[in-house]
Design a protein around this motif. Structure first.
Motif, short mmCIF file in Angstrom:
data_model
loop_
_atom_site.label_atom_id
_atom_site.label_comp_id
_atom_site.label_asym_id
_atom_site.label_seq_id
_atom_site.Cartn_x
_atom_site.Cartn_y
_atom_site.Cartn_z
N GLU A 49 -14.17 3.50 6.54
CA GLU A 49 -14.53 3.18 5.16
C GLU A 49 -14.12 4.30 4.23
N VAL A 50 -13.51 3.92 3.12
CA VAL A 50 -13.09 4.88 2.09
C VAL A 50 -13.49 4.32 0.72
N ALA A 51 -13.43 5.17 -0.29
CA ALA A 51 -13.88 4.80 -1.63
C ALA A 51 -12.75 4.21 -2.47
N VAL A 52 -13.10 3.22 -3.27
CA VAL A 52 -12.22 2.77 -4.35
C VAL A 52 -12.61 3.62 -5.55
N VAL A 53 -11.67 4.39 -6.06
CA VAL A 53 -11.98 5.36 -7.11
C VAL A 53 -11.39 4.99 -8.47
N GLY A 54 -10.64 3.91 -8.55
CA GLY A 54 -10.07 3.52 -9.83
C GLY A 54 -9.16 2.33 -9.68
N GLY A 55 -8.56 1.96 -10.80
CA GLY A 55 -7.64 0.84 -10.79
C GLY A 55 -6.94 0.72 -12.12
N SER A 59 -9.32 14.03 14.20
CA SER A 59 -10.14 12.82 14.13
C SER A 59 -10.24 12.21 12.74
N SER A 60 -9.79 12.92 11.73
CA SER A 60 -9.95 12.43 10.37
C SER A 60 -8.69 12.66 9.56
N THR A 61 -8.42 11.71 8.67
CA THR A 61 -7.33 11.88 7.72
C THR A 61 -7.89 11.77 6.31
N HIS A 62 -7.25 12.44 5.38
CA HIS A 62 -7.59 12.25 3.98
C HIS A 62 -6.59 11.25 3.42
N VAL A 63 -7.10 10.16 2.87
CA VAL A 63 -6.27 9.06 2.39
C VAL A 63 -6.23 9.08 0.87
N ILE A 87 -5.22 -0.88 -7.25
CA ILE A 87 -6.52 -0.35 -6.84
C ILE A 87 -6.24 0.97 -6.13
N GLN A 88 -6.91 2.04 -6.60
CA GLN A 88 -6.73 3.36 -6.00
C GLN A 88 -7.82 3.63 -4.98
N ILE A 89 -7.40 4.07 -3.79
CA ILE A 89 -8.32 4.34 -2.69
C ILE A 89 -8.16 5.80 -2.29
N GLN A 90 -9.31 6.45 -2.05
CA GLN A 90 -9.26 7.86 -1.67
C GLN A 90 -10.46 8.21 -0.82
N GLY A 91 -10.26 9.13 0.13
CA GLY A 91 -11.38 9.65 0.89
C GLY A 91 -11.03 9.96 2.32
N VAL A 104 0.88 -1.16 0.00
CA VAL A 104 0.00 0.00 0.00
C VAL A 104 0.91 1.21 0.00
N GLN A 105 0.84 1.99 -1.07
CA GLN A 105 1.74 3.12 -1.24
C GLN A 105 0.93 4.39 -1.47
N GLY A 106 1.30 5.45 -0.77
CA GLY A 106 0.61 6.71 -0.97
C GLY A 106 0.80 7.67 0.19
N ILE A 107 -0.15 8.59 0.30
CA ILE A 107 -0.07 9.62 1.33
C ILE A 107 -1.39 9.72 2.08
N PHE A 108 -1.28 10.25 3.29
CA PHE A 108 -2.47 10.64 4.03
C PHE A 108 -2.13 11.84 4.89
#
Length: 179
Positions: free
Chosen positions: A137-143, A103-107, A123-127, A91-95
């Motif tokens: 819970e976060v969204a799968v927005v692409g792949g 209380s919340s992070t943007h992933v 699989i790209q995850i964002q939210g 799992v590679q990316g930023i938050f």
């Protein structure tokens, strides 16, 4: 009365539009659903850290609950809970801690597969991830690759946490639809 050439051109345009609509509505592939459970082996300190803070508000401590702190992640993904189970990707990316109260992070991360079944696919995850909730819970927005045009959702649940060595195991359940 309109000349015949305009009437023929209008009919031809209508026929072309109907043909394009039928073609675009035609099934281009069967929509598939995949459900998977992955385990992220997360280390936030030490020489083998897989999550590190990269920036934050000057003069403040850069922690997971500090507003404005950005982290970079490259966690191994395993098929089982145990860190010695087979690795199937990363799992590679930023938050970024995006709520003033922490209380919340943007992933924004990618699941990058390296196993034989999905090798090279992502699989790209964002939210927004409510980090103090037991299940986030976060969204799968692409792949890409096998998961091209993916959409769906993923849940994250910390199932093991050892604060002394800054190590956590995070279970990720992914439901993804793709062609």
């Amino acid at each position: 009365m309109a000349p015949k050439s305009i009437t023929r051109a209008t009919k031809l345009c209508l026929l072309l539009l109907v043909t394009m609509f039928i073609y675009s509505s035609a099934e281009v592939g069967q929509l598939k659903e995949t459900n998977m459970t992955l385990y992220l082996q997360d280390r936030s300190a030490g020489p083998n850290a897989t999550v590190v803070p990269v920036t934050g508000i000057p003069g403040r401590l850069w922690t997971f609950s500090s507003f404005g702190t950005m982290f970079c992640s490259d966690d191994p993904i395993t098929v089982g809970f145990d860190k010695t189970s087979a690795q199937i990707g990363r799992v590679q990316g930023i938050f970024v801690t995006s709520a003033l109260d922490g209380s919340s992070t943007h992933v924004s991360v990618s699941i990058v597969f390296t196993n034989a079944t999905y090798n090279g696919s992502t699989i790209q995850i964002q939210g927004a991830s409510r980090q103090f909730e037991s299940v986030r819970e976060v969204a799968v927005v692409g792949g890409t690759g096998i998961f091209r045009y993916a959409r769906g959702y993923a849940t994250f649940e910390t199932i093991y946490l050892d604060t002394l060595i800054s190590y956590a195991v995070i279970r990720c359940n992914v439901t993804v639809l793709y062609y």
